[in-house]
Enzyme design. Sequence first.
Site, PDB file in Angstrom:
ATOM      1  N   SER A   1      43.805  -3.974  26.633  1.00 34.83           N
ATOM      2  CA  SER A   1      42.588  -3.588  27.364  1.00 34.83           C
ATOM      3  C   SER A   1      42.098  -2.206  26.960  1.00 34.83           C
ATOM      4  CB  SER A   1      42.870  -3.606  28.871  1.00 34.83           C
ATOM      5  OG  SER A   1      43.899  -2.697  29.196  1.00 34.83           O
ATOM      6  N   LYS A   2      42.942  -1.419  26.315  1.00 33.98           N
ATOM      7  CA  LYS A   2      42.591  -0.041  25.982  1.00 33.98           C
ATOM      8  C   LYS A   2      41.560   0.059  24.863  1.00 33.98           C
ATOM      9  CE  LYS A   2      45.384   1.837  29.002  1.00 33.98           C
ATOM     10  NZ  LYS A   2      44.858   2.589  30.164  1.00 33.98           N
ATOM     11  N   ASP A   3      41.322  -1.028  24.149  1.00 38.81           N
ATOM     12  CA  ASP A   3      40.229  -1.025  23.169  1.00 38.81           C
ATOM     13  C   ASP A   3      38.910  -0.655  23.838  1.00 38.81           C
ATOM     14  OD1 ASP A   3      41.975  -1.834  21.220  1.00 38.81           O
ATOM     15  OD2 ASP A   3      41.108  -3.812  20.925  1.00 38.81           O
TER      16      ASP A   3
ATOM     17  N   THR B   1      46.623   2.847  24.426  1.00 40.00           N
ATOM     18  CA  THR B   1      45.410   3.636  24.184  1.00 40.00           C
ATOM     19  C   THR B   1      45.505   4.328  22.830  1.00 40.00           C
ATOM     20  OG1 THR B   1      45.140   4.021  26.551  1.00 40.00           O
ATOM     21  CG2 THR B   1      43.918   5.455  25.071  1.00 40.00           C
TER      22      THR B   1
END
Length: 330
Positions: free
Chosen positions: A28-30, A60
């Site tokens: 999800s850090k994209d 991240t």
Amino acid sequence: MLRLNKVLNAIPGEFYTKFEAHNPGHSSKDRIAAYIIDKAEKEGKLKPGDTIIETTSGNTGFSVAMACVIKGYKCILAVSNKSSKDKISLLKTMGAEVHVCPSNVASTDPRSYYEVAKRIHQEIPNSIYINQYFNSLNIDAHYLTTGPEIWNQTQGNITHLVACSGTGGTISGSARYLKEQNPGIKIIGIDAFGSVIQKYHETGEFDQEEIYPYRIEGLGKNLIPSATDFEVIDRYVKVSDEDSAFAAREIAKKEGMFVGYTSGAALHGVRILAEEGEFDENSKVVVIFPDHGSRYMSKIYSDEWMAEQGFTTPEEKKPTPKPIKNLNKN
């Protein structure tokens, strides 16, 4: 968005996962890396050859390193030594300069990864420090992307969102959007034993006594991140290292999704909620699985590591042997 067919089939309601491992950087850090870096470029804060610095448990950092390769920036990352060897190796492979810092120190300790990143930022000209724990853009990125996607993919029928809370950006940004569409949606965060987040949410008190070492990466904190909007989160539940590790393995074996440690934590949190009677036959629950299992091969997917932690399934737990009688006693 994928339906969970087996791991929660004994619980009333429908359960889906927002499976973030399908992003290019497998987490999800994209979303926050792309959004924050693009915004810095538009505002003239970044130009080719500059340096991006970040504090990270790994995901991240990977997303930032990937963006730096593409856009021509130098990447320096301060990483907790709790991060898996797999994550640290991935960061170095992507060309990042990695500083591994002790996890079991206070956030204000000069050795902590927060303070190391700050120091490097001060020392290096033409650098920016993303600082995801205290950057409101972390929330904005998910408000603009994850939240609307979940709303649309459930046709607005979602009743519960369950997500792990580390920096708090994913759960906060998604929750802000979803609560705007339907204030009745319940937002439930997953915290770790050893973290201060749940108690702070419930009492407004930062309790140093809550802090002790734990193994889950990217979940919980020993400080209060301003990137967490506690107002849009209804409650938290805490999960253990061991239960979360086995839950992640179960997802892989039963659902065919190769997930990371925090995904197991999220699943176990849902089971705790179910035991409390949180769900009924009308519940439509979305659980965020944040990253891919390949980053945990040396940890939760290693039988040796699991044994070293003393993690055993109920089937493996052996009863304490009874004393053997001395049959030769006269």
